[in-house]
Design a protein around this motif. Structure first.
Motif, PDB file in Angstrom:
ATOM      1  N   ILE A  63       0.799  -1.184   0.043  1.00 56.96           N
ATOM      2  CA  ILE A  63      -0.011   0.007  -0.105  1.00 56.96           C
ATOM      3  C   ILE A  63       0.857   1.243   0.017  1.00 56.96           C
ATOM      4  O   ILE A  63       0.464   2.210  -0.856  1.00 56.96           O
ATOM      5  CB  ILE A  63      -0.902   0.007   1.320  1.00 56.96           C
ATOM      6  CG1 ILE A  63      -2.028  -1.193   1.130  1.00 56.96           C
ATOM      7  CG2 ILE A  63      -1.593   1.337   1.500  1.00 56.96           C
ATOM      8  CD1 ILE A  63      -2.877  -1.266   2.001  1.00 56.96           C
TER       9      ILE A  63
ATOM     10  N   LYS B  52       0.736   4.408  -2.846  1.00 55.01           N
ATOM     11  CA  LYS B  52       0.655   5.464  -2.446  1.00 55.01           C
ATOM     12  C   LYS B  52       1.805   6.383  -2.914  1.00 55.01           C
ATOM     13  O   LYS B  52       1.407   7.462  -3.345  1.00 55.01           O
ATOM     14  CB  LYS B  52       0.431   5.522  -1.098  1.00 55.01           C
ATOM     15  CG  LYS B  52       0.248   6.772  -0.467  1.00 55.01           C
ATOM     16  CD  LYS B  52      -0.294   6.849   1.037  1.00 55.01           C
ATOM     17  CE  LYS B  52      -0.225   8.184   1.606  1.00 55.01           C
ATOM     18  NZ  LYS B  52      -0.367   8.097   3.117  1.00 55.01           N
ATOM     19  N   ARG B  53       2.946   5.860  -2.916  1.00 53.41           N
ATOM     20  CA  ARG B  53       4.120   6.617  -3.307  1.00 53.41           C
ATOM     21  C   ARG B  53       4.340   6.551  -4.896  1.00 53.41           C
ATOM     22  O   ARG B  53       5.301   7.250  -5.079  1.00 53.41           O
ATOM     23  CB  ARG B  53       5.314   6.285  -2.545  1.00 53.41           C
ATOM     24  CG  ARG B  53       4.881   6.881  -0.882  1.00 53.41           C
ATOM     25  CD  ARG B  53       6.097   6.401  -0.108  1.00 53.41           C
ATOM     26  NE  ARG B  53       5.574   6.553   1.357  1.00 53.41           N
ATOM     27  CZ  ARG B  53       6.397   6.287   2.275  1.00 53.41           C
ATOM     28  NH1 ARG B  53       7.321   5.200   1.973  1.00 53.41           N
ATOM     29  NH2 ARG B  53       5.824   6.197   3.519  1.00 53.41           N
TER      30      ARG B  53
END
Length: 123
Positions: free
Chosen positions: A73, A77-78
């Motif tokens: 995750i 996200k990054r």
């Protein structure tokens, strides 16, 4: 990011980022090891100690699985390299599931051993 006004200037405080490596090291190595050491039976094998050791192994591996998912995750996200972390996560999850199965087999073996000792001593 948070901003504060200081003498007419805006100061931006960077947020602390959780690193994937920290999540993986803590979740896959440190926490399961601490659980195993804390809940290990250092005395004679009893039903309670066998259940406690098996539960510690399952809990530690559950944390490892959740850590692998958290690392995926964080990667999404990054917007970082997803392929490598997915391979690592699959390996971690596969190993954790295998370890959970081994903990179940160990529990059955320990309980059989306890029952055999109790039968021989007439309890």
């Amino acid at each position: 990011m948070s901003a504060e006004a200081v003498h007419g200037q805006t100061v931006v405080k960077p947020q602390r980022r959780i690193r994937r490596s920290t999540v993986l090291i803590l979740g896959v190595v440190v926490i399961p090891a601490v659980l195993g050491l804390a809940l290990n039976s250092y005395g004679p094998l009893t039903v309670d100690s066998a259940l406690r050791m098996a539960a510690a192994a399952v809990a530690g591996q559950t944390i490892a699985i959740l850590s692998a998912i958290a690392a995926v995750i964080l990667t999404i996200k990054r917007r970082q390299n997803l392929a490598v972390i997915i391979i690592i996560a699959v390996l971690i999850i596969g190993n954790a599931l295998n370890t959970m199965g081994a903990a179940g087999e160990s529990l059955i073996s320990w309980l059989d051993l306890i029952a055999e000792v109790d039968r021989r001593h007439g309890q």
